[in-house]
Design an enzyme around this catalytic site. Structure first.
Site, mmCIF file in Angstrom:
data_model
loop_
_atom_site.group_PDB
_atom_site.id
_atom_site.type_symbol
_atom_site.label_atom_id
_atom_site.label_comp_id
_atom_site.label_asym_id
_atom_site.label_seq_id
_atom_site.Cartn_x
_atom_site.Cartn_y
_atom_site.Cartn_z
ATOM 1 N N SER A 277 -41.718 -16.002 -3.483
ATOM 2 C CA SER A 277 -42.296 -16.988 -2.556
ATOM 3 C C SER A 277 -41.475 -18.274 -2.578
ATOM 4 O O SER A 277 -41.272 -18.907 -1.541
ATOM 5 C CB SER A 277 -43.753 -17.287 -2.904
ATOM 6 O OG SER A 277 -43.861 -17.839 -4.194
ATOM 7 N N ASP B 177 -40.936 -22.961 -9.752
ATOM 8 C CA ASP B 177 -40.213 -21.873 -9.075
ATOM 9 C C ASP B 177 -39.286 -22.412 -7.985
ATOM 10 O O ASP B 177 -38.126 -21.991 -7.880
ATOM 11 C CB ASP B 177 -41.206 -20.869 -8.461
ATOM 12 C CG ASP B 177 -41.990 -20.104 -9.511
ATOM 13 O OD1 ASP B 177 -41.790 -20.373 -10.702
ATOM 14 O OD2 ASP B 177 -42.799 -19.230 -9.138
HETATM 15 N N1 LIG Z 1 -38.770 -11.790 1.604
HETATM 16 C C1 LIG Z 1 -39.954 -12.272 1.990
HETATM 17 N N2 LIG Z 1 -40.307 -12.216 3.287
HETATM 18 C C2 LIG Z 1 -41.495 -12.709 3.680
HETATM 19 N N3 LIG Z 1 -42.409 -13.277 2.870
HETATM 20 C C3 LIG Z 1 -42.112 -13.363 1.585
HETATM 21 C C4 LIG Z 1 -40.879 -12.867 1.068
HETATM 22 N N4 LIG Z 1 -40.873 -13.077 -0.250
HETATM 23 C C5 LIG Z 1 -42.056 -13.671 -0.554
HETATM 24 N N5 LIG Z 1 -42.802 -13.841 0.533
HETATM 25 C C6 LIG Z 1 -44.157 -14.462 0.586
HETATM 26 O O1 LIG Z 1 -44.518 -14.793 -0.747
HETATM 27 C C7 LIG Z 1 -45.687 -14.066 -1.165
HETATM 28 C C8 LIG Z 1 -45.557 -13.637 -2.617
HETATM 29 O O2 LIG Z 1 -45.728 -14.759 -3.396
HETATM 30 P P1 LIG Z 1 -46.289 -14.737 -4.872
HETATM 31 O O3 LIG Z 1 -46.159 -16.119 -5.356
HETATM 32 O O4 LIG Z 1 -47.635 -14.100 -4.931
HETATM 33 O O5 LIG Z 1 -45.275 -13.792 -5.666
HETATM 34 P P2 LIG Z 1 -43.865 -14.141 -6.328
HETATM 35 O O6 LIG Z 1 -43.406 -15.464 -5.823
HETATM 36 O O7 LIG Z 1 -42.972 -12.986 -6.082
HETATM 37 O O8 LIG Z 1 -44.232 -14.202 -7.859
HETATM 38 P P3 LIG Z 1 -44.329 -15.487 -8.855
HETATM 39 O O9 LIG Z 1 -44.925 -16.597 -8.051
HETATM 40 O O10 LIG Z 1 -45.237 -15.037 -9.938
HETATM 41 O O11 LIG Z 1 -42.951 -15.720 -9.302
HETATM 42 C C9 LIG Z 1 -45.768 -12.879 -0.228
HETATM 43 O O12 LIG Z 1 -47.121 -12.476 -0.087
HETATM 44 C C10 LIG Z 1 -45.210 -13.479 1.078
HETATM 45 O O13 LIG Z 1 -46.223 -14.195 1.748
HETATM 46 C C1 LIG Z 2 -47.861 -18.864 -12.810
HETATM 47 C C2 LIG Z 2 -46.861 -19.953 -12.496
HETATM 48 O O1 LIG Z 2 -46.801 -20.828 -13.634
HETATM 49 C C3 LIG Z 2 -45.459 -19.404 -12.328
HETATM 50 C C4 LIG Z 2 -45.310 -18.413 -11.228
HETATM 51 O O2 LIG Z 2 -43.958 -18.004 -11.182
HETATM 52 C C5 LIG Z 2 -47.330 -20.709 -11.292
HETATM 53 C C6 LIG Z 2 -46.607 -22.014 -11.066
HETATM 54 O O3 LIG Z 2 -46.005 -22.555 -11.988
HETATM 55 O O4 LIG Z 2 -46.674 -22.506 -9.933
HETATM 56 MG MG LIG Z 3 -44.558 -17.226 -6.102
#
Ligand SMILES: Nc1ncnc2c1ncn2[C@@H]1O[C@H](COP(=O)(O)OP(=O)(O)OP(=O)(O)O)[C@@H](O)[C@H]1O
Ligand SMILES: C[C@@](O)(CCO)CC(=O)[O-]
Ligand SMILES: [Mg+2]
Length: 444
Positions: free
Chosen positions: A193, A251
């Site tokens: 994300s 992030d």
């Molecule tokens: N390549 C992409 N294309 C479109 N949307 C995306 C893409 N990558 C991420 N997203 C958006 O981000 C969301 C995922 O975000 P989420 O924060 O839940 O997971 P993450 O960022 O992979 O994990 P974390 O935050 O734990 O590192 C998806 O549901 C979508 O809305």
């Molecule tokens: C779980 C969390 O600590 C990391 C997600 O990659 C959320 C955040 O810092 O925003």
């Molecule tokens: Mg995320």
């Protein structure tokens, strides 16, 4: 006189073209017609949409996930897996978004999106805080409720929010196509994300001319300066707020700056002296939502403050001890004792993460399977499934690594060795982008 559409298309030096567009509506409301026309022409001339390709890396959190949301220290590293975004100027009077990773392909008439803008002169979307009224309007527009976790809706809301805010200053919203493709698994803890939000912010700011292109005749890939990166990071944080609810900002900081960062309450420190760490990444493939997991930890804190707060304090101490150990390792030759400390910290933190409710049976299996081969693992990112990291020691034999990878694949997980410390957000000329990536981005 201005009742029909007209375009002026001029070739640019690099690739593509820019477009001056005129809409059918004629005059700005609340302004005399001639004044409105002058403003429209002024903004149209200014609106030289700069086509661009940008990319941003994913991340792994070594220590401090969740605790960092509550003001504790996190240590995070960028990964060699990136999200790519291509922004093209068009003359279709439409805004199109192609998100092949989540099978989402949408477009809107620019004229319809313009109705979402406030009256001329009103502020829209301050870079430092989320515009709650705009988010509410966008939710209605996209047709999603407040509590939605739907992958597509979140991605679309973040896109429209950044598009509208960045271009709001010019009343002529540009007609464009944005395609995003990522090497990162979506929603698995590797900062997909944030990489998405960083790419959106960089591309919109660049296309609107708010920040200059860092590319030169000599460079096909280049990075922006500190001031521009700060702005990209701030807009990306707003995108993260839409997707996450209450992000710490770690992030998007890694997606913007890359490398190895210490992060605490918005204070970002690049760790320049760190040893070369080897890490296995494992994706349990269990889907989860960062937003839900972060909210779950907050609920636990509210319910049991005297129990959970000390756990977060301890996670903070784990991050600080890890940072200190890494610094020692970089200034001296790393010893087996250093690695013992790093492994113990991983085990301690994994227990803490289970205590605050973000573990998962698949992550327990990851820890057990790797420990059977003498290796230590913890979840990374929000947990609840998603990905984990496993520390490899310098003396870990190749056969041990290969057998571990096979064991984890036998559990149904994806597993691979990764390189850490990749560059943060970058702009590329098409020449610098891998052919397969260009091909996917050009397909739409
Ligand atoms: N390549 C992409 N294309 C479109 N949307 C995306 C893409 N990558 C991420 N997203 C958006 O981000 C969301 C995922 O975000 P989420 O924060 O839940 O997971 P993450 O960022 O992979 O994990 P974390 O935050 O734990 O590192 C998806 O549901 C979508 O809305
Ligand atoms: C779980 C969390 O600590 C990391 C997600 O990659 C959320 C955040 O810092 O925003
Ligand atoms: Mg995320």
């Amino acid at each position: 006189m201005f009742s029909r559409l007209w375009y002026l298309t001029v070739p640019t030096a690099s690739y593509g073209r820019f477009i001056l567009s005129k809409t059918t509506t004629g005059v700005c409301k609340d302004y005399p017609s001639s004044y409105g026309v002058v403003w429209r022409l002024y903004f149209a001339i200014r609106m030289q949409i700069k086509e661009c390709i940008v990319s941003a890396p994913g991340k792994a959190i070594l220590h401090g996930e969740h605790a960092v949301v509550h003001g504790k220290v996190a240590l995070a590293v960028s990964l060699n897996l990136r999200t790519y975004l291509r922004l093209q100027a068009t003359s279709t009077s439409k805004v199109c978004i192609n998100l092949p990773n989540i099978n989402t392909f949408l477009s809107w008439d620019v004229a319809v999106l313009k109705q979402l803008l406030p009256d001329f002169g009103a502020e829209l979307g301050n870079v430092n805080e989320l515009d709650a009224e705009l988010v509410r309007m966008l939710r209605n527009f996209v047709g999603v409720s407040n509590g939605t976790l739907d992958t597509r809706s979140m991605a679309i809301l973040a896109f429209l929010y950044i598009y509208l805010c960045v271009f709001a200053k010019s009343r002529e919203l540009p007609s464009l196509t944005v395609s995003v493709w990522s090497e990162l698994p979506t929603g698995a803890g590797l900062g997909s994300s944030a990489a998405y939000s960083v790419c959106l912010a960089a591309a919109m700011l660049s296309a609107s001319g708010t920040i200059p292109s860092p590319l030169s005749d000599q460079e096909n890939t280049a990075r922006w300066g500190e001031v521009e990166m700060e702005l990209i990071n701030r807009w990306a944080f707003q995108g993260e707020r839409i997707i996450h609810g209450n992000p710490s900002g770690v992030d998007n900081a890694v997606g913007t700056w890359g490398g190895i960062l210490r992060y605490r309450s918005g204070k970002i420190t690049a760790l320049s002296r760190v040893p070369m760490l080897r890490i296995l990444l494992t994706n349990t493939k269990v889907p989860r939502s960062t937003k839900v997991l972060v909210a779950g930890v907050k609920d636990k804190m509210n319910k049991f403050p005297s129990i959970i707060n000390p756990v977060l304090e301890s996670v903070d101490a784990v991050s600080c001890t890890c940072e200190q150990t890494l610094t020692e390792m970089a200034s001296d030759t790393p010893t087996p004792e250093h690695y013992n400390v790093l492994e113990e910290l991983i085990d301690i933190n994994q227990h803490h993460l289970n205590v605050i409710g973000v573990g998962h049976t698949t992550l327990d299996t990851l820890c057990q399977v790797t420990l059977a081969r003498g290796l230590h693992s913890k979840l990374t990112g929000a947990g609840g499934g998603g990905c984990g990291i496993t520390l490899l020691r310098p003396e870990t034999e190749c056969s041990v690594i290969q057998n571990t990878i096979q064991d984890l694949r036998d559990c149904g997980y994806d597993c691979w060795e990764t390189r850490i410390g990749a560059a943060g957000v970058q702009q590329h000329s098409p020449l610098a982008v891998k052919e397969q990536v260009l091909e996917v981005l050009a397909r739409y």
